[in-house]
Scaffold this active site. Structure first.
Site, short mmCIF file in Angstrom:
data_model
loop_
_atom_site.label_atom_id
_atom_site.label_comp_id
_atom_site.label_asym_id
_atom_site.label_seq_id
_atom_site.Cartn_x
_atom_site.Cartn_y
_atom_site.Cartn_z
N HIS A 177 0.80 -1.28 0.03
CA HIS A 177 0.07 0.15 0.06
C HIS A 177 0.89 1.24 -0.15
CE1 HIS A 177 -4.11 -1.88 1.05
NE2 HIS A 177 -3.34 -2.99 1.06
N GLU B 299 3.27 -0.45 3.93
CA GLU B 299 2.85 0.98 3.52
C GLU B 299 4.28 1.44 2.95
OE1 GLU B 299 0.03 2.36 3.35
OE2 GLU B 299 -1.36 1.21 4.71
#
Length: 445
Positions: A200, A290
């Site tokens: 992500h 992330e």
């Protein structure tokens, strides 16, 4: 034309052909590729490296785009016993694009290194790596080049795919899932994945399960802790410390993550997430990565992002060799389907079970563990194993469990006797008892 001239012409042709081939396999251009370009690239890779790659689709998006997966392995087209299955999933949120780029670069790096780089070759010999660069191609095509807006985040139906999986803590059932989510759920049933990560953007941190909680025993000090918490912490920490900057913990200067990793629920609660679903229903340990402060950074930053993540992406794959693997064999020595393999002290919400080959894989840190293996019609088996760190050997400890059949009563035993025979035996017993009592009374006179 002389023979020497002919030879020179042949040599020139070979050199030219080699140069053309090398020009093709040069590093993939570091930029954003649309869905058509990605499909073309993956197709060419699978054709030009067919001996160790395989391309397949797990389904289609709402707008009909294929969800392409490329496998890289010495055994690309089929599962081999003892070779664990690994996966990376990118671009689940269509506007979070760095993971998509990183996975395409990883494919390029692995294809160029297989057979020439000893680490890459050993890695792809010991594991099947499945890479899904984009789980949400419709969202990507709709997204805008902006760091913070949400345009393109959702799928074509306006659904957040990372809130759409069945959730054990909120009671969500397997219904109403988007087609992209359905494809991943089906994928988990066709491959026995051991380890996974989904990529992500919007922060720089490694997050691990649980993402959700119902306030039960899993809730500890504001974190939702799974039975395999020690393994998850190790996995997240491995990526963080292998990354160029993630372990600093404050790359984006908004939230501080000590050592660059966090429990998902501790960060913020999330129902219907993919990593919890993988763990609870797929027996696959998955974390969320992330990778960038900006969700859609300028292309000029992609080179630096690749350099930041390359070593970490490779180091994380290698963790698939933690713990122990093997087969469960029934009383006849046949691989046992659906046998339960439990690590004592780890009360998983859904039990780990063997596949059609009788295989099991348990990711565990080095140490001593007691296993209880059970199968219908067999005696439960308890064994204690000392597990080393298998990552350096590119193989987890291999151990097979051999079960014994339950002992069944013989045909002449009391438990298998007919009601009439049982009544006859009871009458005889009572008669003998009465005779003994009578004898005792006579002796008293």
């Amino acid at each position: 034309m002389s023979v020497n001239s002919d030879s020179r012409m042949v040599l020139f042709t070979l050199v030219w052909t080699l140069q053309m081939l090398l020009s093709f396999i040069q590093c993939l251009e570091l930029r954003y590729h649309n869905s058509v370009e990605v499909e073309k690239y993956l197709t060419e890779i699978s054709q030009n490296y067919s001996d160790f790659t395989h391309l397949y689709s797990i389904g289609k998006s709402v707008e009909g785009r294929d969800l392409w997966v490329l496998v890289l392995s010495k055994y690309p087209k089929e599962h081999r016993i003892g070779i664990p299955e690994f996966k990376y999933v990118g671009n689940m949120h269509g506007n979070e694009v760095v993971g998509r780029v990183m996975l395409l670069q990883l494919i390029d790096y692995l294809t160029q290194g297989y057979g020439s780089d000893s680490f890459v070759t050993r890695l792809l010999t010991s594991v099947r790596v499945h890479i899904l660069p984009s789980m949400n191609p419709d969202g990507f095509e709709a997204s805008e080049r902006d760091c913070y807006n949400t345009v393109g985040r959702y799928n074509k139906n306006g659904q957040d795919l990372n809130r759409n999986f069945p959730d054990a803590f909120s009671g969500n059932e397997e219904q109403g899932q988007e087609v992209e989510v359905q494809a991943v759920m089906k994928w988990l049933k066709t491959e026995m994945f051991v380890l996974s990560a989904n990529l992500h953007g919007g922060a720089v941190v490694a997050s691990y399960p649980y993402d959700n909680s119902n306030g039960g025993s899993e809730l500890q000090n504001d974190a939702s802790v799974s039975p395999d918490n020690d393994v998850f912490v190790h996995l997240a920490k491995t990526y963080s410390i292998s990354h160029a900057r993630m372990f600093y913990g404050n790359v984006c200067n908004d939230v501080n993550f000590p050592l660059g990793f966090t429990n998902g629920f501790y960060w913020y609660a999330l129902a219907g997430g993919m990593q919890d679903y993988n763990y609870l229903w797929g027996w696959c340990l998955e974390i969320t990565l992330e990778l960038s402060c900006c969700k859609f950074p300028p292309e000029s930053e992609l080179r630096g992002l690749w350099e930041d993540n390359r070593a970490a992406l490779l180091a994380y794959i290698k963790q698939v060799h933690l713990g122990v693997k093997g087969q469960v064999l029934d009383a006849n020595g046949t691989p046992a389907l659906n046998a339960e393999v439990k690590v004592m002290g780890r009360n998983n919400l859904t039990p780990y079970r063997t596949n059609m080959n009788g295989e099991y894989y348990r990711l565990l840190l080095p140490g001593k563990y007691t296993f209880r293996v059970s199968l219908a019609g067999h005696e439960p088996l308890t064994e204690t194993l000392s597990i080393p760190n298998g990552t350096e050997q590119f193989s987890a400890l291999t151990h097979n469990f051999q079960l014994r059949a339950l002992e069944t009563p013989s045909s002449g035993s009391q438990s298998s006797a007919s009601p009439e025979l049982k009544q006859y035996r009871y009458s005889c017993t009572m008669l003998v008892a009465q005779l003994i009592l009578l004898a005792c009374l006579l002796c008293s006179f």
